[in-house]
Scaffold this active site. Structure first.
Site, PDB file in Angstrom:
ATOM      1  N   ASP A 157      43.656   4.566  34.068  1.00 20.14           N
ATOM      2  CA  ASP A 157      44.601   5.680  33.873  1.00 20.14           C
ATOM      3  C   ASP A 157      45.097   6.184  35.237  1.00 20.14           C
ATOM      4  OD1 ASP A 157      43.886   5.767  30.998  1.00 20.14           O
ATOM      5  OD2 ASP A 157      41.959   6.390  31.808  1.00 20.14           O
ATOM      6  N   HIS A 185      39.184   8.875  28.267  1.00 19.85           N
ATOM      7  CA  HIS A 185      40.086   7.709  28.307  1.00 19.85           C
ATOM      8  C   HIS A 185      40.678   7.560  26.904  1.00 19.85           C
ATOM      9  CE1 HIS A 185      41.807   3.881  29.249  1.00 19.85           C
ATOM     10  NE2 HIS A 185      41.077   3.257  28.348  1.00 19.85           N
TER      11      HIS A 185
HETATM   12  P1  NAD Z   1      37.380  -9.216  24.382  1.00 22.75           P
HETATM   13  O1  NAD Z   1      37.312  -9.207  22.893  1.00 22.75           O
HETATM   14  O2  NAD Z   1      38.273 -10.196  25.066  1.00 22.75           O
HETATM   15  O3  NAD Z   1      35.924  -9.419  24.964  1.00 22.75           O
HETATM   16  C1  NAD Z   1      34.849  -8.666  24.526  1.00 22.75           C
HETATM   17  C2  NAD Z   1      33.634  -9.544  24.610  1.00 22.75           C
HETATM   18  O4  NAD Z   1      32.517  -8.732  24.320  1.00 22.75           O
HETATM   19  C3  NAD Z   1      33.631 -10.702  23.589  1.00 22.75           C
HETATM   20  O5  NAD Z   1      33.478 -11.924  24.276  1.00 22.75           O
HETATM   21  C4  NAD Z   1      32.450 -10.385  22.705  1.00 22.75           C
HETATM   22  O6  NAD Z   1      31.759 -11.551  22.264  1.00 22.75           O
HETATM   23  C5  NAD Z   1      31.589  -9.547  23.641  1.00 22.75           C
HETATM   24  N1  NAD Z   1      30.608  -8.691  22.971  1.00 22.75           N
HETATM   25  C6  NAD Z   1      30.713  -8.061  21.788  1.00 22.75           C
HETATM   26  N2  NAD Z   1      29.565  -7.417  21.507  1.00 22.75           N
HETATM   27  C7  NAD Z   1      28.747  -7.613  22.553  1.00 22.75           C
HETATM   28  C8  NAD Z   1      27.420  -7.198  22.850  1.00 22.75           C
HETATM   29  N3  NAD Z   1      26.706  -6.468  21.995  1.00 22.75           N
HETATM   30  N4  NAD Z   1      26.865  -7.603  24.017  1.00 22.75           N
HETATM   31  C9  NAD Z   1      27.558  -8.376  24.884  1.00 22.75           C
HETATM   32  N5  NAD Z   1      28.813  -8.817  24.639  1.00 22.75           N
HETATM   33  C10 NAD Z   1      29.394  -8.432  23.493  1.00 22.75           C
HETATM   34  O7  NAD Z   1      37.739  -7.713  24.836  1.00 22.75           O
HETATM   35  P2  NAD Z   1      38.222  -7.217  26.268  1.00 22.75           P
HETATM   36  O8  NAD Z   1      39.703  -7.281  26.309  1.00 22.75           O
HETATM   37  O9  NAD Z   1      37.435  -7.866  27.334  1.00 22.75           O
HETATM   38  O10 NAD Z   1      37.840  -5.661  26.146  1.00 22.75           O
HETATM   39  C11 NAD Z   1      36.489  -5.257  26.126  1.00 22.75           C
HETATM   40  C12 NAD Z   1      36.399  -3.759  25.921  1.00 22.75           C
HETATM   41  O11 NAD Z   1      36.962  -3.058  27.031  1.00 22.75           O
HETATM   42  C13 NAD Z   1      37.132  -3.244  24.694  1.00 22.75           C
HETATM   43  O12 NAD Z   1      36.357  -2.246  24.057  1.00 22.75           O
HETATM   44  C14 NAD Z   1      38.391  -2.626  25.281  1.00 22.75           C
HETATM   45  O13 NAD Z   1      38.966  -1.658  24.437  1.00 22.75           O
HETATM   46  C15 NAD Z   1      37.821  -2.019  26.546  1.00 22.75           C
HETATM   47  N6  NAD Z   1      38.762  -1.649  27.591  1.00 22.75           N
HETATM   48  C16 NAD Z   1      38.565  -0.472  28.244  1.00 22.75           C
HETATM   49  C17 NAD Z   1      39.402  -0.096  29.269  1.00 22.75           C
HETATM   50  C18 NAD Z   1      39.203   1.218  29.974  1.00 22.75           C
HETATM   51  O14 NAD Z   1      40.115   1.627  30.724  1.00 22.75           O
HETATM   52  N7  NAD Z   1      38.098   1.903  29.829  1.00 22.75           N
HETATM   53  C19 NAD Z   1      40.459  -0.941  29.655  1.00 22.75           C
HETATM   54  C20 NAD Z   1      40.654  -2.124  28.975  1.00 22.75           C
HETATM   55  C21 NAD Z   1      39.792  -2.474  27.929  1.00 22.75           C
HETATM   56  C1  LMR Z   2      43.699   0.434  28.009  1.00 23.42           C
HETATM   57  O1  LMR Z   2      43.862   1.620  28.310  1.00 23.42           O
HETATM   58  O2  LMR Z   2      44.529  -0.446  28.303  1.00 23.42           O
HETATM   59  C2  LMR Z   2      42.426   0.021  27.317  1.00 23.42           C
HETATM   60  O3  LMR Z   2      41.635   1.129  27.013  1.00 23.42           O
HETATM   61  C3  LMR Z   2      42.677  -0.801  26.103  1.00 23.42           C
HETATM   62  C4  LMR Z   2      43.284   0.032  24.992  1.00 23.42           C
HETATM   63  O4  LMR Z   2      42.728   0.011  23.879  1.00 23.42           O
HETATM   64  O5  LMR Z   2      44.307   0.670  25.214  1.00 23.42           O
END
Ligand code: NAD
Ligand code: LMR
Length: 324
Positions: A157, A185
């Site tokens: 953000d 967030h």
């Molecule tokens: P993704 O689906 O590509 O990857 C997630 C991975 O987590 C998968 O490979 C899955 O098998 C694994 N997983 C699920 N449960 C698990 C567990 N108990 N232990 C270990 N691994 C596990 O998703 P992504 O795009 O990498 O996003 C991951 C997370 O990050 C999501 O919740 C997304 O919303 C979040 N995210 C947060 C922010 C932020 O700013 N805070 C930014 C982007 C994404």
């Molecule tokens: C983001 O801000 O890009 C991540 O938290 C993924 C989402 O769900 O928006």
């Protein structure tokens, strides 16, 4: 050579991890003189894909990468680690809010919080998986690791807001400082232009279009994640990875004089936030920890935004109270 830094990455076969792991291994994060040991956690169905990630790591022949472990056991993944990036969890899809994930993803952080008891004494835990503030609260509440070692990621953000403000003002991103992102967030976060500065001047002296700041900038930062999902079909990955690594580095190095960074950390009542919530604050590194920057003020307009996001975090905590 220096002692290796041991870093755990969960969700290591996922999208964000795919952008983060290679930077960690290459020395781009901790420098060319700091060996890195990676501990990669996944769930059993994703282990095959994780094997391919490790094959690619091997194929890079990174001089800084001194070891890689793959596991589906959190206890093993977190054993002796100095940093843990908790990414593994389900991302939202189009039309969803991050809070819709809370009962799906929240339980993951109960077991991982417990397993973090095996981490090194200096561990820093960065929660990325959404809804990250409340997942961080769950992990922290289920762990004996000192609470100030936990933080949730507001850095994406912050990076988004910085670029939007720099573009509007026609300045490089480095000119934008003192930018706070208050709260969660989520779509209710408050990206605070009121305390921000451009080239050291109050930002509102440089960007005088108050209507743009209130009616375009704030909602655009709040909803940027959903806009990326709509365009890409899946949630932001490379920018999320960069933000997670920026966050980790900000916790480990001195904060530039006169500025701060942002992360969501345990509130002990600062700015009237309920003690015990994981709230996005401006922070500065102090010793081997951090301190919340105190004494900032908000206008009545800003305070309404602040109160709204505070209320949202109270509600999220209520929804997961059985996991705390
Ligand atoms: P993704 O689906 O590509 O990857 C997630 C991975 O987590 C998968 O490979 C899955 O098998 C694994 N997983 C699920 N449960 C698990 C567990 N108990 N232990 C270990 N691994 C596990 O998703 P992504 O795009 O990498 O996003 C991951 C997370 O990050 C999501 O919740 C997304 O919303 C979040 N995210 C947060 C922010 C932020 O700013 N805070 C930014 C982007 C994404
Ligand atoms: C983001 O801000 O890009 C991540 O938290 C993924 C989402 O769900 O928006």
């Amino acid at each position: 050579m220096a002692e290796p830094i041991r870093v755990a990455v969960t969700g290591a076969a996922g999208q964000i991890a795919y952008s983060a792991i290679f930077r960690l291994a290459s020395g781009a994060v901790f420098g060319p003189d700091r060996p890195v040991h990676l501990s990669l956690l996944e769930i059993p169905p994703a282990m095959k894909v994780l094997e391919s990630v490790v094959m690619e790591l091997d194929d890079c022949a990174f001089p800084t990468l001194v070891g890689v472990e793959m596991t589906d056991q959190a206890n093993q993944a977190f054993d002796g680690v100095n940093a843990a990036l908790l990414i593994g969890s389900r991302p939202r899809g189009p039309g969803m809010e991050r809070a819709d994930l809370i009962r799906v993803n929240g339980p993951i952080f109960v077991g991982q919080g417990q397993a973090l008891n095996r981490a090194a004494a200096d561990v820093r835990v960065v929660v990325v998986g959404n809804p990250c503030n409340t997942n961080c609260l769950i992990a922290m509440s289920n762990s004996d690791v000192p609470k100030d070692r936990f933080s949730a990621m507001m850095r994406l953000d912050y990076n988004r807001a910085k670029t939007m403000l720099a573009k509007k003002a026609g300045v490089p991103v480095t000119a934008v400082t003192n930018l706070a992102i208050w709260g969660n967030h989520s779509n209710n976060q408050y990206p605070d232009f009121e305390n921000a500065r451009i080239h050291g001047q109050p930002l509102t002296n440089v960007i005088t279009d108050q209507n743009w700041l209130q009616e375009t900038f704030v909602p655009d930062v709040q909803t940027r994640g959903a806009v990326v999902i709509k365009a890409r079909g899946s949630s932001s990955a490379a920018s999320g990875a960069i933000a997670a690594l920026d966050h980790l580095l900000s916790l480990r190095q001195p904060t530039p004089e006169g500025d701060w960074f942002v992360a969501a950390v345990l509130s002990t009542g600062e700015y009237g936030v309920d003690p015990g919530l994981i709230f996005g604050y401006p922070l500065r590194v102090k010793g081997d920890g951090w301190e919340i920057v105190e004494g900032l003020t908000l206008s009545d307009w800003g305070q309404v935004k602040f109160n709204k996001v505070l209320d949202e975090l109270r509600q999220e905590r209520e929804v997961v109270k059985d996991l705390l």
